[in-house]
Enzyme design. Structure first.
Site, mmCIF file in Angstrom:
data_model
loop_
_atom_site.group_PDB
_atom_site.id
_atom_site.type_symbol
_atom_site.label_atom_id
_atom_site.label_comp_id
_atom_site.label_asym_id
_atom_site.label_seq_id
_atom_site.Cartn_x
_atom_site.Cartn_y
_atom_site.Cartn_z
ATOM 1 N N ASP A 68 -4.419 0.434 -12.157
ATOM 2 C CA ASP A 68 -5.086 -0.797 -11.726
ATOM 3 C C ASP A 68 -5.767 -1.385 -12.946
ATOM 4 O O ASP A 68 -6.614 -0.747 -13.562
ATOM 5 C CB ASP A 68 -6.116 -0.433 -10.648
ATOM 6 C CG ASP A 68 -6.596 -1.664 -9.899
ATOM 7 O OD1 ASP A 68 -6.064 -2.765 -10.160
ATOM 8 O OD2 ASP A 68 -7.511 -1.516 -9.064
ATOM 9 N N ASP A 92 -1.290 -7.160 -11.449
ATOM 10 C CA ASP A 92 -2.143 -6.263 -12.227
ATOM 11 C C ASP A 92 -2.264 -4.852 -11.667
ATOM 12 O O ASP A 92 -3.190 -4.133 -11.990
ATOM 13 C CB ASP A 92 -3.538 -6.876 -12.396
ATOM 14 C CG ASP A 92 -4.243 -7.029 -11.064
ATOM 15 O OD1 ASP A 92 -3.587 -6.881 -10.025
ATOM 16 O OD2 ASP A 92 -5.454 -7.305 -11.056
ATOM 17 N N GLU A 93 -1.344 -4.436 -10.814
ATOM 18 C CA GLU A 93 -1.383 -3.049 -10.363
ATOM 19 C C GLU A 93 0.006 -2.568 -9.991
ATOM 20 O O GLU A 93 0.887 -3.370 -9.673
ATOM 21 C CB GLU A 93 -2.333 -2.867 -9.170
ATOM 22 C CG GLU A 93 -1.952 -3.697 -7.983
ATOM 23 C CD GLU A 93 -2.802 -3.401 -6.750
ATOM 24 O OE1 GLU A 93 -2.912 -2.230 -6.381
ATOM 25 O OE2 GLU A 93 -3.338 -4.357 -6.178
#
Lengths: 378, 416
Positions: free
Chosen positions: B15, B111-112
């Protein structure tokens, strides 16, 4: 008002009128059932403003006394509650008494209910229809006309007029048409004593479905009165009124082709079963598509292919196959509905092209005609 | 899908910390150590913060805070407009690093993502690998991240959340009761506001309550999701890390926060029109069509509502989407001031797989094409299905049409 009545007869009458009562009504008085008692008998009325049903129970029938009227009168009782009470009363003798302020007492055996009724003068009056344009259809025939057409009405409100069945009197025939724009069902009946004047109405599909539940399977006559806003179906003891749908029904006669390029005659039941099997692999959320392909030697193939599920092919021997080769896709559900309406006889299927409507009818006549629009696959 | 061992898996959830803000700080090192925030459009009120740096968070600024409010809390806050292309490039670089270790990489958002390292490491080596990955992302891209290590996706995601920034957390199934069970249900991944509300109405307040509730009771009240949530609360999650999930687009939607609250139908109509235009373009870029159209409305009091309609024919044309979206809006909007509008087409499939049920109103247009269809079929019969098909297969290059932070269009970058 004071009378007593046989519970089973009251319950029969209530069962019919309850079909018109809706819990969703916006008019408070219509959550009730109106009871009118005269020296001759009892009338029960239920309505949701679209459909109104009135049943009649005579004081005496075939020498048997059904109602004993001490004092005539009228009252409106909460439909759901009243129905439940009558259903659960302990004996077959029910005594009613309405006193001041619509206080209603219902007694049966040792059970004693006190209900608060509503003022019957607030209940809407029945529509008044001039009975000039009246004709008669036997109940069993009327039921099958409804069964053969009403399944094809639209369930979407985007074109409200398509949620009804178009009834047209023309040239001594009653022609009933229903379409949801993807398929169409047409039933023609020749009747005696049809009004000579041409007339047409659109009856809500829901009304016909409810009517069908009330009709019996005998040949007892049903009188039908069509006016501009209402239609009335009359039997010996039931009056069934329905509002009509407004708006112009599309001209569907042009859809039925006059010439065909491919003609197939096949046993309706074996085709129905093959389509039923093929549809097991057809995805319902993707139009439920099956494919119909003409082959050599009086054979057709029914197939279905869903990339993520699998595929199925089945060949059927047909009685005759005349005309051009054809590959066409259509909804398995529409085809099965159509074949069920024609009911297992040998059927003729006539095509004019892969992107055009095709028809299905009995080999004998076109009294029942089903039309289906194909599915275009890419 | 290949059978993979369910027991003893080792899964990482990576993350990125304050991703957009970190990318901006990496891009312009003078921003480092400063309170910065990304806002939709800092000048207009169109602005809640999309994200903010840890320096800003220390001042009480948080994501989704209104711009004016953030400015009041933290006057030195530096506001930047979003630069989605920059974020997509950074995102691609991160996943490229992850793919140097294993093919089992599943991006879930910009973003993860998850990676399955079961085949790579044993026991404590997992922590060393996580440290290496984290260091590489920091050294090569100047971006901080947190990594959760666990035997399944749910626990890994929960773990990565426990220590930020630059955290590495191992979460074992047996530790769950101690760590999670006393927390309110809303803290659990997969439980949103409306689910939390439903659970609370059923007197299920903590994650522990959920873990111990009867499965039948949950199923009857929440459907399938009820049973799934109970499993999660007990640390059970059999979902695989699926590198192909990026190919399953489930919906395409656009929404916009309005510069001023709308009250006029005409303005609402225009906004919906614009949204439909964008949705139609994105569907077309991905060669998709969908069976369901939905609209989202957020009013000035932040009440969210959404309405949808499903059709048997898959839809992709702007005019079709617009007609349905306007119809839904007309039915469900009663003139209250509107802050946000959205249009989504979901239940999407590849257009090649669509089948269109013709109607009595439109079959004649299709019938005109019968001769062409016949020629195509003859060619296909002779030379195979791939030889020719109707002009809808060629791939259009995705342009950066989507401007929303929750868009999954970035996934296009991972497909070859």
């Amino acid at each position: 008002m004071k009378f007593d009545i046989m519970r089973d007869r009251l319950l029969d009458g209530l069962n019919d009128v309850m079909k018109a009562v809706s819990s969703k009504t916006t008019i408070p008085i219509l959550t009730g059932i109106k009871i009118d008692v005269s020296e001759e008998g009892m009338r029960l009325t239920g309505s949701d403003a679209d459909i109104t049903i009135q049943t009649y129970i005579p004081v005496e029938e075939n020498g048997e006394q059904l109602i004993n009227v001490e004092k005539p009168g009228s009252i409106v009782l909460q439909a759901k509650m009243f129905n439940e009470i009558v259903r659960k009363l302990p004996t077959n003798d029910v005594e009613f008494e309405v006193s001041e302020k619509f206080q209603t007492r219902i007694r049966s055996g040792k059970s004693d209910f006190h209900l608060i009724g509503l003022d019957s003068t607030e209940y809407p009056l029945l529509p008044e229809l001039s009975e000039d344009n009246q004709f008669t259809v036997p109940a069993d025939l009327l039921k099958s006309i409804i069964r053969e057409t009403v399944f094809a009405v639209s369930t979407s409100e985007s074109r409200p007029v398509l949620t009804g069945v178009h009834w047209q009197i023309k040239d001594g025939e009653l022609v009933c048409v229903a379409t949801d724009s993807h398929r169409l069902a047409r039933r023609k009946v020749t009747l005696e004593h049809l009004p000579s004047e041409q007339s047409s109405v659109v009856v809500p599909g829901k009304s016909l479905t409810e009517l069908s539940k009330i009709l019996n399977d005998a040949t007892t006559p049903v009188d039908i009165v069509m006016t501009n806003q209402q239609v009335l179906f009359k039997t010996n003891d039931v009056l069934f009124f329905s509002r009509l749908l407004e708006g112009n029904y599309p001209d569907t006669s042009r859809l039925i082709p006059e010439e065909y390029k491919t003609d197939v005659t096949v046993n309706g039941r074996s085709l129905l079963q093959a389509i039923d099997r093929a549809s097991l692999l057809a995805r319902e959320d993707r139009n439920n598509v099956v494919r119909f392909t003409t082959m050599q030697d009086d054979t057709i193939e029914i197939s279905s292919n869903s990339p993520e599920v699998g595929k199925v092919e089945e060949q059927i021997q047909v009685s005759s196959l005349v005309g051009e080769e054809l590959k066409i896709s259509f909804s398995a559900k529409y085809m099965m509905d159509a074949l069920k309406a024609i009911d297992g006889q040998d059927v003729v299927i006539q095509f004019t092209g892969a992107m055009r409507p095709f028809i299905i009818r009995s080999v004998h006549d076109d009294a029942i005609l089903q039309l289906i629009l194909p599915v275009r696959t890419y | 899908m290949a059978e993979r061992k369910q027991k003893g898996r080792i899964i990482f959830h990576i993350d990125m910390n304050c991703f957009y803000a970190s990318v901006e700080q990496a891009h312009d090192p003078t921003l480092k150590g400063k309170a910065i925030a990304i806002a939709g459009n800092p000048k207009e009120r169109r602005g809640i913060l999309v994200t903010c740096s840890y320096e800003a968070r220390a001042k009480g600024v948080y994501t989704t805070m209104a711009v004016w409010e953030a400015k009041r809390k933290c006057p030195e806050l530096i506001l930047l407009p979003p630069n989605f292309e920059r974020y997509r490039i950074a995102s691609k670089a991160i996943f490229d690093i992850l793919r140097t270790y294993t093919e089992l990489v599943e991006p879930v958002s910009i973003d993860e993502g998850y990676i399955d390292v079961t085949e790579l490491v044993k026991g404590r080596e997992a922590i060393e690998l996580a440290e290496t990955i984290q260091k590489r992302i920091l050294n090569e891209l100047d971006l901080p991240s947190s990594i959760g290590i666990a035997p399944n996706k749910f626990l890994a995601k929960t773990a990565s959340d426990m220590k930020k920034p630059m955290g590495i957390t191992v979460l074992r199934k047996r530790e769950l009761p101690n760590i999670l069970w006393s927390l309110p249900v809303i803290e659990m991944h997969g439980v949103g506001e409306s689910t939390a509300k439903k659970l609370n109405e059923l007197k299920i307040n903590t994650i522990g309550d959920l873990a111990q509730a009867s499965e039948a009771f949950l199923k009857s009240n929440l459907g399938k999701n009820g049973a799934r949530l109970k499993d999660r609360a007990n640390g059970i999650d059999n979902r695989e890390v699926d590198p192909n999930s990026i190919y399953d687009t489930k919906s395409v939607g656009n929404s916009t926060t309005l510069p001023i609250d709308l009250v006029e139908w005409d303005e609402v109509r225009k906004t919906i029109d614009g949204l439909c235009e964008r949705v139609a373009k994105r569907l077309s870029a991905k060669n998709l069509a969908g069976h369901t159209v939905s609209i989202q409305i957020r009013d000035a009091d932040w009440h969210n509502s959404s309405r949808s309609k499903t059709f048997s024919n898959a839809i992709y044309k702007k005019s079709d989407i617009l007609e349905i979206a306007l119809d839904l809006t007309k039915k469900h909007w009663h003139g209250e001031p509107v802050r946000l509008l959205g249009v989504t087409v979901s239940n999407v499939i590849d257009r090649k797989e669509t089948a269109e049920q013709l109607s009595i109103f439109n079959y004649e247009q299709h019938a005109k094409e019968e001769p062409i269809i016949q020629v195509v079929e003859q060619l296909q019969k002779k030379f195979g299905k791939e030889i020719i098909s109707k002009g809808m297969k060629e791939k259009k290059k995705p342009n950066y049409e989507s401007q929303t932070s929750f868009s999954k269009d970035f996934l296009e970058d991972h497909k070859d």
